[in-house]
Design a protein around this motif. Structure first.
Motif, mmCIF file in Angstrom:
data_model
loop_
_atom_site.group_PDB
_atom_site.id
_atom_site.type_symbol
_atom_site.label_atom_id
_atom_site.label_comp_id
_atom_site.label_asym_id
_atom_site.label_seq_id
_atom_site.Cartn_x
_atom_site.Cartn_y
_atom_site.Cartn_z
ATOM 1 N N UNK A 147 36.514 52.582 26.352
ATOM 2 C CA UNK A 147 36.149 52.250 27.716
ATOM 3 C C UNK A 147 36.902 53.156 28.672
ATOM 4 N N UNK A 148 36.265 53.414 29.781
ATOM 5 C CA UNK A 148 36.943 54.223 30.791
ATOM 6 C C UNK A 148 37.960 53.375 31.534
ATOM 7 N N UNK A 149 38.946 54.042 32.059
ATOM 8 C CA UNK A 149 40.048 53.343 32.734
ATOM 9 C C UNK A 149 39.568 52.554 33.955
ATOM 10 N N UNK A 150 38.635 53.121 34.738
ATOM 11 C CA UNK A 150 38.122 52.416 35.918
ATOM 12 C C UNK A 150 37.363 51.155 35.524
ATOM 13 N N UNK A 151 36.614 51.224 34.433
ATOM 14 C CA UNK A 151 35.873 50.047 33.969
ATOM 15 C C UNK A 151 36.828 48.955 33.514
ATOM 16 N N UNK A 152 37.887 49.322 32.855
ATOM 17 C CA UNK A 152 38.874 48.340 32.404
ATOM 18 C C UNK A 152 39.573 47.706 33.598
ATOM 19 N N UNK A 167 38.445 47.507 36.731
ATOM 20 C CA UNK A 167 37.477 46.684 37.446
ATOM 21 C C UNK A 167 37.188 45.381 36.730
ATOM 22 N N UNK A 168 37.077 45.447 35.421
ATOM 23 C CA UNK A 168 36.862 44.233 34.640
ATOM 24 C C UNK A 168 38.038 43.285 34.732
ATOM 25 N N UNK A 169 39.243 43.830 34.721
ATOM 26 C CA UNK A 169 40.438 42.995 34.853
ATOM 27 C C UNK A 169 40.493 42.303 36.199
ATOM 28 N N UNK A 170 40.131 43.011 37.256
ATOM 29 C CA UNK A 170 40.110 42.394 38.593
ATOM 30 C C UNK A 170 39.051 41.308 38.674
ATOM 31 N N UNK A 171 37.887 41.555 38.085
ATOM 32 C CA UNK A 171 36.817 40.563 38.099
ATOM 33 C C UNK A 171 37.214 39.311 37.315
ATOM 34 N N UNK A 172 37.818 39.502 36.164
ATOM 35 C CA UNK A 172 38.279 38.368 35.358
ATOM 36 C C UNK A 172 39.369 37.593 36.095
ATOM 37 N N UNK A 173 40.260 38.306 36.755
ATOM 38 C CA UNK A 173 41.340 37.660 37.501
ATOM 39 C C UNK A 173 40.788 36.845 38.672
ATOM 40 N N UNK A 174 39.842 37.406 39.408
ATOM 41 C CA UNK A 174 39.249 36.682 40.536
ATOM 42 C C UNK A 174 38.487 35.451 40.062
ATOM 43 N N UNK A 175 37.768 35.588 38.967
ATOM 44 C CA UNK A 175 37.045 34.451 38.399
ATOM 45 C C UNK A 175 38.028 33.375 37.931
ATOM 46 N N UNK A 176 39.145 33.794 37.357
ATOM 47 C CA UNK A 176 40.167 32.844 36.926
ATOM 48 C C UNK A 176 40.773 32.080 38.088
ATOM 49 N N UNK A 177 41.004 32.757 39.205
ATOM 50 C CA UNK A 177 41.556 32.087 40.393
ATOM 51 C C UNK A 177 40.577 31.044 40.908
ATOM 52 N N UNK A 206 43.533 42.516 25.423
ATOM 53 C CA UNK A 206 42.311 42.834 24.684
ATOM 54 C C UNK A 206 41.909 44.290 24.850
ATOM 55 N N UNK A 207 41.993 44.824 26.061
ATOM 56 C CA UNK A 207 41.656 46.229 26.299
ATOM 57 C C UNK A 207 42.617 47.146 25.559
ATOM 58 N N UNK A 208 43.874 46.783 25.523
ATOM 59 C CA UNK A 208 44.858 47.593 24.796
ATOM 60 C C UNK A 208 44.568 47.601 23.299
ATOM 61 N N UNK A 209 44.248 46.425 22.764
ATOM 62 C CA UNK A 209 43.942 46.352 21.334
ATOM 63 C C UNK A 209 42.673 47.111 20.980
ATOM 64 N N UNK A 210 41.643 46.998 21.813
ATOM 65 C CA UNK A 210 40.400 47.733 21.554
ATOM 66 C C UNK A 210 40.645 49.233 21.660
ATOM 67 N N UNK A 211 41.385 49.664 22.661
ATOM 68 C CA UNK A 211 41.698 51.082 22.812
ATOM 69 C C UNK A 211 42.538 51.614 21.669
ATOM 70 N N UNK A 212 43.400 50.792 21.179
ATOM 71 C CA UNK A 212 44.251 51.208 20.065
ATOM 72 C C UNK A 212 43.453 51.335 18.772
#
Length: 91
Positions: free
Chosen positions: A1-6, A8-18, A71-77
């Protein structure tokens, strides 16, 4: 995955969690009691809002973001090919 997608996805997940955490906290019976949904607002305690809501907000933002990042770190690894032993010896 590209860094911007990761990111952006993290921000979206965080906002949804809030939003989800604050909604669940506000809908709970305990919170409804503190906010005065009893008979004639008996037991109304806005101190619960001032002390609990910041923690609910932070937990809703941080927990999903940390899980997403892990999860992104594990997938990237997993996707990165490990260098072979021979290429390390010749470098």
């Amino acid at each position: 995955m590209k860094r911007d997608a990761v990111a952006g996805g993290g921000c979206l997940v965080s906002a949804t969690g809030v939003v989800g955490a604050v909604w669940l906290w506000g809908a709970s019976d305990r919170t409804q009691r503190h906010l005065g949904n009893e008979f004639e607002n008996n037991g109304q305690d806005f101190g619960a809002v001032l002390t609990e809501l910041p923690f609910v907000f932070l937990a809703g933002a941080l927990v999903p973001a940390v899980v997403w990042g892990l999860g992104a770190w594990l997938v990237g690894r997993r996707r990165r090919p490990e260098p072979s032993r021979d290429s390390q010896l010749h470098a």
